[in-house]
Design an enzyme around this catalytic site. Structure first.
Site, mmCIF file in Angstrom:
data_model
loop_
_atom_site.group_PDB
_atom_site.id
_atom_site.type_symbol
_atom_site.label_atom_id
_atom_site.label_comp_id
_atom_site.label_asym_id
_atom_site.label_seq_id
_atom_site.Cartn_x
_atom_site.Cartn_y
_atom_site.Cartn_z
ATOM 1 N N LYS A 1 0.833 -1.207 0.000
ATOM 2 C CA LYS A 1 0.000 0.000 0.000
ATOM 3 C C LYS A 1 0.873 1.265 0.000
ATOM 4 O O LYS A 1 0.629 2.208 -0.740
ATOM 5 C CB LYS A 1 -0.905 -0.014 1.241
ATOM 6 C CG LYS A 1 -1.936 1.095 1.248
ATOM 7 C CD LYS A 1 -2.744 1.122 2.524
ATOM 8 C CE LYS A 1 -3.968 0.258 2.445
ATOM 9 N NZ LYS A 1 -4.821 0.348 3.643
ATOM 10 N N GLY B 1 -26.591 1.181 4.988
ATOM 11 C CA GLY B 1 -25.474 0.234 4.977
ATOM 12 C C GLY B 1 -24.193 0.999 5.210
ATOM 13 O O GLY B 1 -24.214 2.093 5.781
ATOM 14 N N CYS C 1 -20.001 2.425 8.581
ATOM 15 C CA CYS C 1 -20.154 3.044 9.906
ATOM 16 C C CYS C 1 -21.449 2.673 10.611
ATOM 17 O O CYS C 1 -21.423 2.120 11.706
ATOM 18 C CB CYS C 1 -20.069 4.558 9.792
ATOM 19 S SG CYS C 1 -18.410 5.128 9.456
HETATM 20 C C1 UDX Z 1 -21.760 7.939 7.928
HETATM 21 C C2 UDX Z 1 -21.947 9.280 8.673
HETATM 22 O O1 UDX Z 1 -22.733 10.155 7.871
HETATM 23 C C3 UDX Z 1 -20.621 9.886 9.012
HETATM 24 O O2 UDX Z 1 -20.791 11.058 9.767
HETATM 25 C C4 UDX Z 1 -19.839 8.861 9.827
HETATM 26 O O3 UDX Z 1 -18.660 9.337 10.320
HETATM 27 C C5 UDX Z 1 -19.638 7.602 9.002
HETATM 28 O O4 UDX Z 1 -20.921 7.092 8.678
HETATM 29 P P1 UDX Z 1 -21.326 7.136 5.444
HETATM 30 O O5 UDX Z 1 -21.544 5.751 5.989
HETATM 31 O O6 UDX Z 1 -20.146 7.339 4.572
HETATM 32 O O7 UDX Z 1 -21.205 8.193 6.651
HETATM 33 O O8 UDX Z 1 -22.606 7.512 4.594
HETATM 34 P P2 UDX Z 1 -23.975 8.308 4.776
HETATM 35 O O9 UDX Z 1 -24.073 9.286 3.675
HETATM 36 O O10 UDX Z 1 -24.142 8.810 6.145
HETATM 37 O O11 UDX Z 1 -25.031 7.133 4.449
HETATM 38 C C6 UDX Z 1 -25.122 5.973 5.250
HETATM 39 C C7 UDX Z 1 -26.211 5.041 4.764
HETATM 40 O O12 UDX Z 1 -27.487 5.600 5.058
HETATM 41 C C8 UDX Z 1 -26.243 4.785 3.254
HETATM 42 O O13 UDX Z 1 -26.547 3.426 3.027
HETATM 43 C C9 UDX Z 1 -27.331 5.693 2.743
HETATM 44 O O14 UDX Z 1 -27.918 5.242 1.555
HETATM 45 C C10 UDX Z 1 -28.301 5.640 3.902
HETATM 46 N N1 UDX Z 1 -29.181 6.818 3.975
HETATM 47 C C11 UDX Z 1 -28.667 8.035 4.286
HETATM 48 C C12 UDX Z 1 -30.549 6.683 3.751
HETATM 49 O O15 UDX Z 1 -31.049 5.588 3.459
HETATM 50 N N2 UDX Z 1 -31.354 7.784 3.867
HETATM 51 C C13 UDX Z 1 -30.864 9.007 4.203
HETATM 52 O O16 UDX Z 1 -31.665 9.948 4.305
HETATM 53 C C14 UDX Z 1 -29.480 9.143 4.403
#
Ligand code: UDX
Length: 447
Positions: free
Chosen positions: A35, A260, A263
């Site tokens: 990496k 999903g 996080c």
């Molecule tokens: C998330 C948090 O937003 C971030 O602050 C944290 O540190 C890491 O986890 P991330 O997992 O990258 O970030 O994506 P995010 O945009 O938050 O979406 C997470 C999941 O929720 C996705 O599967 C998304 O499709 C879903 N989601 C999000 C919904 O289904 N509806 C929404 O309104 C928002």
């Protein structure tokens, strides 16, 4: 300021590149030689918009170095970020802290002057205490302050989130760390990003509470969407109607196939476990986790119902596989449960994803991957929009109709409007919105 970032994965690389862009001298360390060699060549192991340019720019300016030499990087740094993974521990859902603790042990001998060690990785309450204990045990002379500074980076928008955060949370137990952390984030004063100083355990909990709340908010609107389908309401209008209330807020109210990613699933589970261990269960979050798991599986049944009674021998084409757009990340993506549910029912699954197909191959079997949406749709009995990539927002429906065996479009992200799709002769099924025009339904009911 000289900074070392241990772990050059998603969080470490984004943090390192952004800190270098602030003007700090950053060394990113990783034990994976391949990496590091790739990063030195300018090859970025993950897909994150803008990251390759940011890394190239700061590497060229000499502010961003990559190495496997932990000792030199740590001994010359005033601040050392720990940014290694904290995956779910196999079997029990607790966060696996072995990588974090291994870094604490490894860096201890290299601490030769006052050094602030910062956990950026998402870690359960009390991890900072243990990191400090490990360092002091391994190097009793270490003059160290251990700080919690959780990341709130969304994949796909991580650079923006790092540079324009809503807030920066910093948990300290040693006042000397305050000045160092203030210096690390000084460039963000221009953006008026609030720096919140609090106790270390509180900071650790803020991260989990934030993610759990957001997961709960998504799950809430997903359940409301189901009710909308039952009573003939429109979830997008409900979300708009409640989101304008400032106490609620309009974000994270998009109904979909379930959350999903790297996080929410892992962090909600870890928080549930911590709460149980401390005898203070979080029943709302326990329920959120269960509802979301069931929902992902239920999406395959939703597609099956739309197709008809039996999907054996039918072909279902999926558009999008990653857990959200602008990432190649497949971790806990709803697509995994959807594919499995459809295959269990006897359907053949074809799929196209702009960035996620390589990662998908590692977690899905028997899927036929197509080079574009139209090839995926050839002969299909249903086309299912799983991930709302921009590339799927202006599909050529006449062309799709001519290619598909049966013009059925299942929109799990509510990207389209029923009337626009129906005009092209498609049957349209979405999330929490009337399948028929309410006006049409009401008028036919009245007849
Ligand atoms: C998330 C948090 O937003 C971030 O602050 C944290 O540190 C890491 O986890 P991330 O997992 O990258 O970030 O994506 P995010 O945009 O938050 O979406 C997470 C999941 O929720 C996705 O599967 C998304 O499709 C879903 N989601 C999000 C919904 O289904 N509806 C929404 O309104 C928002």
């Amino acid at each position: 300021m000289r900074i070392a970032v241990i772990g050059s994965g998603y969080v470490g690389l984004v943090s390192g590149a952004c800190l270098a862009d602030f003007g700090h001298e950053v060394t990113c360390v990783d034990s994976d030689d391949a990496k590091i060699a790739a990063l030195k060549r300018g090859s970025i192991p993950i897909y994150e918009p803008g990251l390759d340019q940011l890394v190239a720019k700061n590497a060229a300016a000499g502010r961003l170095l990559f190495t496997n030499g932990l000792d030199a990087a740590v001994s010359s740094a005033e601040a050392v970020f720990i940014a290694v993974g904290t995956p779910s521990r196999r079997g029990d859902g607790h966060a696996d802290l072995s990588y974090v603790y291994a870094v604490a042990r490894d860096i201890a001998p290299s601490i030769r002057r006052f050094t602030v060690v910062i956990t950026k990785s998402t870690v359960p309450v009390g991890t900072g205490d243990e990191v400090e204990r490990i360092i002091r045990e391994a190097n009793p002379d270490a003059d160290v302050a251990v700080v919690s500074n959780p990341e709130f980076l969304r994949e796909g928008a991580a650079i923006e989130d790092f540079k324009r955060p809503d807030r920066i949370v910093i948990g300290i137990e040693d006042e000397r760390a305050r000045a160092v952390m203030t210096e690390v984030y000084r460039p963000l004063y221009l953006n008026k990003a609030p720096l919140i100083f609090t106790a270390r355990r509180t900071s650790e909990l803020i991260k989990y509470a934030a993610n759990a709340f957001l997961a709960m908010k998504i799950t809430f609107i997903n359940e409301i969407a189901d009710l909308c389908e039952a009573v003939g309401s429109n979830v997008q209008d409900v979300a708009h109607g409640i989101g304008l209330d400032k106490r609620i807020g309009g974000k994270f109210l998009h109904a979909g196939p379930g959350y999903g990613g790297s996080c929410f699933p892992k962090d909600t589970l870890a928080l549930v476990k911590t709460a149980q261990d401390y005898g203070s269960p979080l029943r709302l979050i326990e329920t959120t986790v269960a509802i979301n798991d069931q929902r992902k599986r239920a999406m395959a049944r939703k597609v099956s119902r739309a197709i008809g009674a039996d999907i054996r021998g039918k072909t279902v084409a999926l558009l999008g596989l990653t857990f959200k757009p602008n990432t190649d990340d497949m971790r806990d993506s709803p697509a995994i449960s959807i594919v499995q549910g459809l295959q269990d029912g006897g359907a053949l699954v074809t799929a196209f994803d702009p960035e996620g197909m390589e990662a998908a191959k590692a977690c899905l079997s028997d899927v036929i991957y197509a080079p574009d949406p139209y090839t995926a749709a050839e002969g299909a009995d249903a086309l299912v929009l799983v991930t709302e990539w921009d590339a799927f927002r202006a599909l050529d429906f006449p062309r799709l109709k001519s290619l598909m065996g049966n013009p059925l479009f299942v929109d799990l992200r509510n990207v389209y409007r029923r009337d626009l799709i129906a005009r092209h002769g498609f049957r349209y099924v979405s999330i929490g919105r009337p399948t028929e025009d309410i006006a049409v339904a009401l008028s036919s009911a009245a007849e």
